[in-house]
Design a protein around this motif. Sequence first.
Motif, PDB file in Angstrom:
ATOM      1  N   GLU A 217       3.402  59.089  26.279  1.00 20.40           N
ATOM      2  CA  GLU A 217       4.168  57.420  25.874  1.00 20.40           C
ATOM      3  C   GLU A 217       5.015  57.402  26.823  1.00 20.40           C
ATOM      4  N   LEU A 218       4.188  55.904  27.544  1.00 20.03           N
ATOM      5  CA  LEU A 218       5.072  55.493  29.147  1.00 20.03           C
ATOM      6  C   LEU A 218       5.481  53.994  28.023  1.00 20.03           C
ATOM      7  N   GLY A 219       6.277  53.339  28.099  1.00 21.54           N
ATOM      8  CA  GLY A 219       6.424  52.667  27.491  1.00 21.54           C
ATOM      9  C   GLY A 219       7.212  51.218  28.812  1.00 21.54           C
ATOM     10  N   LEU A 220       6.691  49.774  28.637  1.00 20.05           N
ATOM     11  CA  LEU A 220       6.655  48.668  29.705  1.00 20.05           C
ATOM     12  C   LEU A 220       6.851  47.479  28.679  1.00 20.05           C
ATOM     13  N   GLN A 221       8.461  47.548  28.535  1.00 17.09           N
ATOM     14  CA  GLN A 221       9.109  45.850  27.861  1.00 17.09           C
ATOM     15  C   GLN A 221      10.665  45.586  28.524  1.00 17.09           C
ATOM     16  N   ALA A 222       9.662  44.238  27.726  1.00 15.21           N
ATOM     17  CA  ALA A 222      10.626  43.522  28.965  1.00 15.21           C
ATOM     18  C   ALA A 222      10.745  41.414  27.922  1.00 15.21           C
ATOM     19  N   VAL A 223      11.121  41.055  27.871  1.00 14.07           N
ATOM     20  CA  VAL A 223      11.339  39.353  27.343  1.00 14.07           C
ATOM     21  C   VAL A 223      10.595  38.814  28.141  1.00 14.07           C
ATOM     22  N   VAL A 224       9.361  37.961  28.676  1.00 12.95           N
ATOM     23  CA  VAL A 224       8.073  37.213  29.017  1.00 12.95           C
ATOM     24  C   VAL A 224       9.151  36.145  29.217  1.00 12.95           C
ATOM     25  N   ASP A 225       9.018  34.850  28.495  1.00 16.53           N
ATOM     26  CA  ASP A 225      10.467  34.027  28.880  1.00 16.53           C
ATOM     27  C   ASP A 225      11.252  33.651  27.932  1.00 16.53           C
ATOM     28  N   PRO A 226      10.964  32.968  27.572  1.00 15.60           N
ATOM     29  CA  PRO A 226      12.280  32.353  26.875  1.00 15.60           C
ATOM     30  C   PRO A 226      11.826  32.086  25.682  1.00 15.60           C
ATOM     31  N   TYR A 227      10.353  31.735  25.516  1.00 15.78           N
ATOM     32  CA  TYR A 227       9.778  32.520  23.750  1.00 15.78           C
ATOM     33  C   TYR A 227       8.422  33.832  22.961  1.00 15.78           C
ATOM     34  N   PHE A 228       9.082  34.488  24.779  1.00 18.96           N
ATOM     35  CA  PHE A 228       8.498  35.569  24.091  1.00 18.96           C
ATOM     36  C   PHE A 228       8.757  37.087  24.601  1.00 18.96           C
ATOM     37  N   ARG A 229       8.526  37.953  23.960  1.00 10.81           N
ATOM     38  CA  ARG A 229       8.525  39.350  24.607  1.00 10.81           C
ATOM     39  C   ARG A 229       7.728  40.554  24.560  1.00 10.81           C
ATOM     40  N   GLY A 230       7.377  41.613  25.548  1.00 14.33           N
ATOM     41  CA  GLY A 230       6.135  41.800  25.993  1.00 14.33           C
ATOM     42  C   GLY A 230       6.997  43.805  25.470  1.00 14.33           C
ATOM     43  N   ASP A 231       5.857  43.956  24.716  1.00 16.66           N
ATOM     44  CA  ASP A 231       5.881  45.391  24.389  1.00 16.66           C
ATOM     45  C   ASP A 231       4.489  46.622  24.823  1.00 16.66           C
ATOM     46  N   PHE A 232       4.493  47.560  25.783  1.00 13.55           N
ATOM     47  CA  PHE A 232       3.551  47.926  25.823  1.00 13.55           C
ATOM     48  C   PHE A 232       3.388  49.378  25.979  1.00 13.55           C
ATOM     49  N   PHE A 233       2.969  50.214  25.231  1.00  9.18           N
ATOM     50  CA  PHE A 233       3.030  51.627  25.643  1.00  9.18           C
ATOM     51  C   PHE A 233       1.323  51.869  25.202  1.00  9.18           C
ATOM     52  N   VAL A 234       1.496  52.849  26.353  1.00  9.06           N
ATOM     53  CA  VAL A 234       0.395  53.551  27.073  1.00  9.06           C
ATOM     54  C   VAL A 234       0.675  55.105  26.668  1.00  9.06           C
ATOM     55  N   ALA A 235      -0.234  55.718  25.454  1.00  6.96           N
ATOM     56  CA  ALA A 235      -0.382  56.921  25.276  1.00  6.96           C
ATOM     57  C   ALA A 235      -1.362  57.735  26.222  1.00  6.96           C
ATOM     58  N   LEU A 236      -0.890  58.630  27.324  1.00  6.94           N
ATOM     59  CA  LEU A 236      -1.598  59.620  27.332  1.00  6.94           C
ATOM     60  C   LEU A 236      -1.997  60.979  26.841  1.00  6.94           C
ATOM     61  N   LYS A 237      -2.746  61.423  26.108  1.00  5.26           N
ATOM     62  CA  LYS A 237      -3.554  62.540  25.533  1.00  5.26           C
ATOM     63  C   LYS A 237      -4.593  63.140  26.114  1.00  5.26           C
ATOM     64  N   GLY A 238      -4.184  64.129  26.215  1.00  4.56           N
ATOM     65  CA  GLY A 238      -5.216  65.418  26.938  1.00  4.56           C
ATOM     66  C   GLY A 238      -6.319  64.148  28.287  1.00  4.56           C
ATOM     67  N   ASP A 239      -7.212  63.929  28.364  1.00  2.30           N
ATOM     68  CA  ASP A 239      -7.949  63.446  29.724  1.00  2.30           C
ATOM     69  C   ASP A 239      -8.206  61.954  28.875  1.00  2.30           C
ATOM     70  N   GLU A 240      -8.097  61.533  27.441  1.00  2.00           N
ATOM     71  CA  GLU A 240      -8.043  59.974  27.571  1.00  2.00           C
ATOM     72  C   GLU A 240      -6.281  59.295  28.067  1.00  2.00           C
ATOM     73  N   ILE A 241      -6.636  58.134  27.988  1.00  2.00           N
ATOM     74  CA  ILE A 241      -5.707  57.346  28.067  1.00  2.00           C
ATOM     75  C   ILE A 241      -6.416  56.473  26.908  1.00  2.00           C
ATOM     76  N   GLU A 242      -5.124  55.715  26.559  1.00  5.21           N
ATOM     77  CA  GLU A 242      -4.978  54.518  25.132  1.00  5.21           C
ATOM     78  C   GLU A 242      -3.785  53.938  25.262  1.00  5.21           C
ATOM     79  N   LEU A 243      -4.700  52.512  25.240  1.00  3.75           N
ATOM     80  CA  LEU A 243      -3.101  51.581  24.150  1.00  3.75           C
ATOM     81  C   LEU A 243      -2.890  51.827  22.982  1.00  3.75           C
ATOM     82  N   GLU A 244      -1.304  52.427  22.887  1.00  2.19           N
ATOM     83  CA  GLU A 244      -1.661  52.993  22.191  1.00  2.19           C
ATOM     84  C   GLU A 244      -0.839  51.460  21.064  1.00  2.19           C
TER      85      GLU A 244
END
Lengths: 328, 428
Positions: free
Chosen positions: B113-140
Motif C-alpha cells: 500500500e502506497l500512501g501519499l498524504q499532504a495538506v493541499v492548501d489552507p482549505y483541504f488535505r488530500g489522502d491517497f492510498f494505492v494498493a498493489l495486490k498481485g497483478d492489480e493496482i487499485e485505488l484503495e
Amino acid sequence: MSHCIRAARLAGLGLALAALAAPTASAQKKIRVLTTTQDLAAIAREIGGEDVEVKAIARGYQDPHFVESKPSFILEASRADMLVFVGLDLEIGWLPNVITGSRNRRIQQGGAGYVDASRGVRLQEIPTGRITRELGDIHTYGNPHYWLDPANGRVIADNILAGLRRVDPQRAERYGARRDAFVTRLDRKIVEWTSLMAPYRGLHVVAYHNSWPYFVRAFGLVVDEFLEPKPGIPPSPSHIAAVIRLMRESGTKIILMEPYFSRKVPDLVAAKAGGKVVELAPSVAGTKEIATYFDLFDHDLRQLVAAARETGGGSQGASAARPGRGGA
Amino acid sequence: MLPRTRFASFLLAIFPVLSLGAQEAADSAAVDSLEAEIARELGADSAAVGPPPARDGLPPAAPGVEGGTGGALQGAPQSLNPDLSVIGDFLADLSPEESTLEEGDRFAVREVELGLQAVVDPYFRGDFFVALKGDEIELEEGYLSTLALPHGLQVKAGRFHLPYGKVNLTHRPEIRTVEYPRVIQEFFGDDGLASTGLWVSKLLSPLGFYQEIIAVVGNDLGEGIGGAESGGPAEAGGAEVGGAQAGGDAEQAGGKDLLEDLGDRLFLGHLRNYADLTEAANVEVGVSAATGTRDPVPSDSERLTFYGLDLTYRWRPAAMALYRSLVLQAEATWRDGEAATEFGAFAFGQWQVGRRWYVGARYDYVEQPETEGAERENGISGYLTIFPSEFSLFRLGYEHRALSAGDDIDRVLLQASVTLGPHRPHPF
C-alpha cells in the motif's frame, strides 16, 4: 411509485444535511487554550492567568510519544482558541488526527491559535548524515525534550505570549506583564538551581531513554549510556550487559528513568552494577506534588542531589573529564 | 503422520522469528530468565574482572549536532512534498491440510500500500492510498477532506472506506487481526466496504460527550458485496475511473434522470458516541445503516440494506501505556435483501502483555443462506502479535471455522507487515 420513494429518500438526505449544518453555540469569555503536554499548560497558565482556561492532553506521567488520539481530545480541540504543542515530531503519532478531526480553523497550521512552542529553541541532536529507521525512532528535526532546560521556558513563554496576543489582542498587555513576571522569577530560579547543582557538575549518569539532553546540558551532567540501545527500542540482554559492564568499570552509579517505563530493567542494572535508580519527572504533574514548571525542576533536582549524595557523587574530579553520550 | 511432523518442524523453524520478543526484557515478567541471559552475556566469572567497558561494542549513537532552532518549517526543503509511506503486508499460510491462499500458494505478498498524504492548501488535505495486490493496482482510498468548515462540519470527497461500524474504517494491514472479521468478509468483501462519493460529518456534544454524525452518498456497495449478481460492470477502485468504463455505464443508464439515478445510489448514515469512563477507560457505541446496490447499472440490481451496531471498550492506563492495554470490541450486522435477512457478528478482545506483545481472540458468526453447506458459520480465532518496533509487526493467527454442513476449516496464518517512511498517525 418508485419515483416517489426515490424523491422521499433524497428529501430525507436533504433534511439530514440541513440538520448537520445547524450552528453550535459558543460564547467564551476566557480564551480556551489546549496544550499537548502539562509543561506547556503550566506555562500557559502563568502567562494567561485568569484570562485563559487551559487544558492539557497528555498526562505528566505519560510518555508523550504514545498518546491516543481519543475523540474526547478532538472535541476539546474543536472548541479551542489556541493549541500549543511541543513540535519536532514528538506528537507525530497522534496530534495530526486531533488537529484534522477538530475541523477548527483557529488551530490549523497558519491559524492564529496554532502555536509551535519549539520556535526559536536552540535544538540539540539534529541528526546528520543519512537518516534511516536503523537508528531507531529518531526525531529528524532534533531532540524534542527541550522543555527540560529551564532556560527554554523563556522561549516557550514567548511563543505562548505571541499566540495569546494574536488570538486575544485586547488583553495583550496583561499577557505581556505576566510573561515578564514569569521570566523574572524563572531567571531567579535558574540561578538557584544552577547553584544547587554546582557541586555535582560532571556527574555521570545512565539514562533509560534519550529524554534528558537539554536537562543534563543545563545542569552539567554527563550521560554515559542509555538503557535503550536505540531510541524507542526496548533494552536487549546483550545491551543491558554492556551497560552493566560500563557502569562497573566507570563507577557511574545513577540511572535516570521516566515514570512510564518499567522499573524491572533499571532495578536489575542498578543491582548488578551497584547503582541507584532515580525516577525523575519528565513533565509537570509527573507526580502529585509537581503543579508548576518551577515545581518540576525543584522536584527533579532534589531527587538528583539526594541520589548523588547517597551514591557518593558530587565533584567528581578526574571522572568529570570522561566522555559521555550527552551533556556537559 | 509425516506431514504433521513436517508441519510441526516448520512451525519450530519459524519460531526464532517470533522470538524477537524475547529481547523485550523491559516488560518480561521473567526477570530471572533475563538475569540468566545477562549473566551469560557478562560471562560466568568475569563480571568483576572482565574486559574494560567496550564502548566501541555498543551500538552507534546518533547524537547529531546542536544548532538550528525549533519551528518545524525551518530547513526543510522537502516539506512541500507529500508524506510518502509504504506498507508491505506479507502472508504465509501454514494450515496443516491445504493452503487457503490463491492458487494454493503458501506465501503471498498480500498487499503493498502506497500512501501519499499532504495538506493541499489552507482549505483541504488530500489522502491517497494505492494498493498493489498481485497483478492489480487499485485505488484503495483517495479523497479530499475539508480542514475548517464552520459549525463542526467536515466534508470528504472521493473514494474511501465507508464508516460502517468501526473495524471497516481501518485498512486491513493495520487491523488487530490477520483478516477482517468474517461478517465483513462475507457481507462486504475481503477488503471491507468502500465506495466513491461524498461524506459529510458533524461533531456535536449536546450530552457532554463526543458525538459524530456522518452521512454518505456514494455510487454503490462495490463488487465485494454479497447478494445477487447484477450482471453489469462492478465498481472496483481504479477500474471505475477509466473513461471507457464510465462511458459504458452511461450508456446502460440511459433513460434515468438525475433524481432517479441518485435514488438508486448508496446512502449511509453512522452515529458515533464516545465517552471517557475514567482516565484509562473509554467506550464507543455506534449505529450504522447503509443501503445500496452492488451496481446501480442496470437498475434492477438487488438493493441491499444493512443495519449495524458496534461497541468498543478500551482500557489503557496512562502511566503504563507502553505496557498494558485492553480492547474489547463487538459488532453486529443485519443484511436485508429482497429474499432474506441474514445476520453476522463478531466479538474480539486483545490484551497487551508487554511492550511489544499482544494476544487476541475473536469469535465470528455469519449467516449465508444462499451458500449450501455454510448457511451458518461459527468461528474462533486466536492471535499473537509482536511489534519489534513501531514500524514492523509479526502476527501468528489460528482460525477454526465450523460450517453448518459439518465441514470444519482450520487455518494457520503468519502475517508480517512493515511500514516505510514517515510516522503515520495511529488509528484510534
